[in-house]
Write a protein that holds these residues in place. Structure first.
Motif, short mmCIF file in Angstrom:
data_model
loop_
_atom_site.label_atom_id
_atom_site.label_comp_id
_atom_site.label_asym_id
_atom_site.label_seq_id
_atom_site.Cartn_x
_atom_site.Cartn_y
_atom_site.Cartn_z
N ARG A 76 6.33 1.54 7.92
CA ARG A 76 5.06 2.20 8.25
C ARG A 76 5.17 2.91 9.60
N ASP A 111 2.93 1.59 -4.07
CA ASP A 111 2.31 0.66 -3.13
C ASP A 111 2.12 1.31 -1.76
N TYR A 112 3.12 2.02 -1.27
CA TYR A 112 2.98 2.72 0.01
C TYR A 112 1.88 3.77 -0.08
N THR A 114 -0.70 3.82 -2.05
CA THR A 114 -1.99 3.13 -2.14
C THR A 114 -2.41 2.59 -0.78
N ARG A 115 -1.49 1.99 -0.07
CA ARG A 115 -1.81 1.35 1.20
C ARG A 115 -1.90 2.34 2.37
#
Length: 123
Positions: A76, A111-112, A114-115
């Motif tokens: 991130r 997932d990345y 979405t987050r």
């Protein structure tokens, strides 16, 4: 034309750039690899390389960002760094899926996305 332009230019780098210019080609910068496993060293090299590529005024920079063994938070940070560099330079930075990198599989990329929906261009 998508290509790598290392921060330590070799004798052919200017010749390549002149050819791109002479033939009215569009340059897409490419970041694909550093081999260090240490996050601090990786971040330093990633930033150096992205800023170097941005200096050539490419259409955008395409990255194979991070490592599959870095944690979510470590990767991130790399995405956040790319966003900052993009904002400072005006050069769009995208992140592609690739084995061994952060986005190594579709379910991980999802997932990345979405987050971190507004954090990075996960093209």
């Amino acid at each position: 034309m998508e290509m790598v332009l290392p921060p330590d230019p070799d004798e052919y780098q200017q010749q390549i750039l002149d050819t791109v210019h002479d033939h009215n080609l569009e340059l897409i910068g490419q970041y694909y690899q550093w081999f260090e496993r240490d996050l601090t060293e990786h971040v330093r090299n990633y930033e150096t390389y992205l800023r170097h590529l941005a200096g050539f005024d490419p259409q955008f920079i395409n990255c194979q960002t991070g490592k599959d063994y870095f944690s979510f938070e470590q990767n991130r940070y790399l995405f956040e760094l790319a966003v900052r560099i993009s904002a400072e330079t005006g050069v769009r930075i995208t992140h592609e899926t690739h084995r061994g990198k952060t986005l190594f599989a579709a379910h991980v990329a999802q997932d990345y996305h979405t987050r971190l929906p507004d954090l990075a261009d996960l093209s």
